[in-house]
Design an enzyme around this catalytic site. Structure first.
Site, short mmCIF file in Angstrom:
data_model
loop_
_atom_site.label_atom_id
_atom_site.label_comp_id
_atom_site.label_asym_id
_atom_site.label_seq_id
_atom_site.Cartn_x
_atom_site.Cartn_y
_atom_site.Cartn_z
N LYS A 1 -12.45 30.21 -12.55
CA LYS A 1 -12.86 29.95 -11.17
C LYS A 1 -13.39 31.29 -10.65
O LYS A 1 -12.98 31.79 -9.60
CB LYS A 1 -11.63 29.46 -10.39
N TYR B 1 2.12 33.08 -13.69
CA TYR B 1 3.45 32.94 -14.29
C TYR B 1 4.22 34.26 -14.39
O TYR B 1 5.33 34.30 -14.88
CB TYR B 1 3.36 32.27 -15.66
N ASP C 1 -2.09 24.95 -18.39
CA ASP C 1 -0.92 24.08 -18.21
C ASP C 1 -1.36 22.75 -17.61
O ASP C 1 -1.02 21.66 -18.11
CB ASP C 1 0.07 24.81 -17.27
N ASP D 1 -1.81 18.78 -19.61
CA ASP D 1 -1.12 17.54 -19.24
C ASP D 1 -2.13 16.44 -18.93
O ASP D 1 -1.95 15.28 -19.30
CB ASP D 1 -0.19 17.76 -18.03
N ASP E 1 -12.35 23.17 -11.86
CA ASP E 1 -12.32 21.87 -11.17
C ASP E 1 -13.35 20.92 -11.78
O ASP E 1 -13.06 19.75 -12.06
CB ASP E 1 -12.51 22.04 -9.65
MG MG Z 1 3.34 21.72 -18.23
#
Ligand code: MG
Ligand code: NAI
Length: 330
Positions: A170, A124, A227, A231, A203
């Site tokens: 990861k 980001y 993020d 969700d 993962d």
């Molecule tokens: Mg989001």
């Protein structure tokens, strides 16, 4: 008296923040609410998505309840999403996203987890460039300092909760960036002591979150993984209409539903106020009004148990009916 800023924003933002303000006034706490503008309609009127007055108010009060704002797809010259601006300007480095099972037909039972997402770096930082016309590069930044401070938030939360910390990474592929994040988080957790610590490849963690979400307590993740995982996890407990969050820094906190401005249902009076109410409850916990926060959560739970809910949760009531039912149960 503590002042809190209400920043309704666009679309369903004013509907859900209005609902939260109604609940807050029913609770009759020694808190003063002031409403400030931000977002797309504010930008259209004033040329500013986040007016200085709004930013200054959040800075000086330290507490804001943010609805949602619209961002035109493809962007608009001079417009930047106010929530991204707030996160950056106020250095809101931690994003806490608690997810708990609610009595909704679609929700999975026994989930009570908290995703602690690093909010300032990773991919980001948006350092993207074209290396050739056919090759795009994005830089991913992980620093020891930011990993340390987010890990400190996560271990404190785990200590207050069930004492279990899962670190998402990861590091088998991204040995330097995720390697640094993992090593730093493990060190902070070991120094804190008394926690059950595990680390999981992100993962495999996504797989386990779907298969056995009830086994997780606190999940600590770099920005992008956090993020995506949050969700995913919100879908397990009823969807975006019930997912709350808080962006925390050293001196300010901005509480917000995870959802956006939902232009498809804006103005129809059917927005689910749960995510905004649960975000308000998080704020009240932090302001030491824990009893009031518990009253909101219990009233919401019993309203949902009675089958009184908006269409996104399979019900047929309007936002105002749901708020009336919750108020009656406070
Ligand atoms: Mg989001
Ligand atoms: P969205 O979260 O606004 O909507 C996704 C879907 O979920 C829609 O079908 C919507 O009706 C439904 N939904 C969301 N919240 C709901 C609620 N409380 N009650 C009932 N249904 C609800 O995401 P979308 O459609 O991707 O984005 C719409 C706008 O919101 C865009 O302009 C986007 O940039 C903005 N956005 C703003 C955010 C913020 O201000 N923090 C976060 C996410 C998106």
């Amino acid at each position: 008296m503590q002042t809190i800023c209400l920043i309704p924003g666009d679309g369903i933002g004013p509907e859900v923040i209005g609902a939260a303000a109604d609940i807050l006034s029913a609770l009759d706490l020694p808190l003063k609410c002031e409403t400030y503008s931000a977002g797309w309609s504010c930008f259209e009127k004033t040329g500013k998505a986040l007016p200085e007055e709004t930013l200054a108010a959040v800075k000086s009060t330290g507490y804001a309840l943010f609805g949602a704002t619209s961002s035109p797809s493809g962007g608009a010259p001079g417009y930047r999403s106010p929530i991204l601006e707030l996160r950056q300007d106020l250095n809101l480095f931690a994003n806490l996203r608690p997810l708990r099972s609610l009595p909704i037909p679609d929700a999975r039972p026994d989930i009570d987890l908290l995703i602690v997402r690093e909010n300032t770096e990773g991919l980001y930082v948006r350092r993207e460039r074209w290396e050739t016309p056919d090759t795009a590069i994005a830089e991913r930044v992980i620093t020891r300092a930011a990993s340390q401070r987010i890990a400190q938030v996560a271990v404190k939360q785990a200590g207050r909760r069930r004492g279990r910390l899962t670190i998402a990474h990861k590091a088998n592929v991204l040995t330097k960036t995720d390697g640094l994040f993992l090593e730093t988080a493990r060190k902070v957790a070991a120094e804190f002591g008394g926690l059950e610590i595990e680390d999981r490849l992100v993962d495999a963690l996504a797989h386990d979150l779907v298969r056995t979400p009830e086994r997780f307590d606190v999940i600590l993740a770099p920005n992008l993984y956090g993020d995506i995982l949050s969700d995913l996890a919100s879908a397990l407990v009823g969807g975006l209409g019930v997912a709350a969050s808080v962006n925390v820094g050293d001196s300010c906190a901005v509480y917000e539903p995870v959802h956006g401005s939902a232009p498809d249902i804006a103005g129809k009076g059917i927005a689910n106020p749960s995510a905004a109410l649960l975000s308000l409850a998080l704020m009240l916990d932090d302001l030491q009004f824990s009893e009031a926060a518990t009253r909101i959560r219990s009233a919401l739970t019993s309203t949902l148990q009675a089958g009184i809910c908006t269409p996104d949760l399979g019900g047929d009531v309007r936002t105002t009916d749901m708020i009336a039912a919750i108020t009656a149960r406070l």
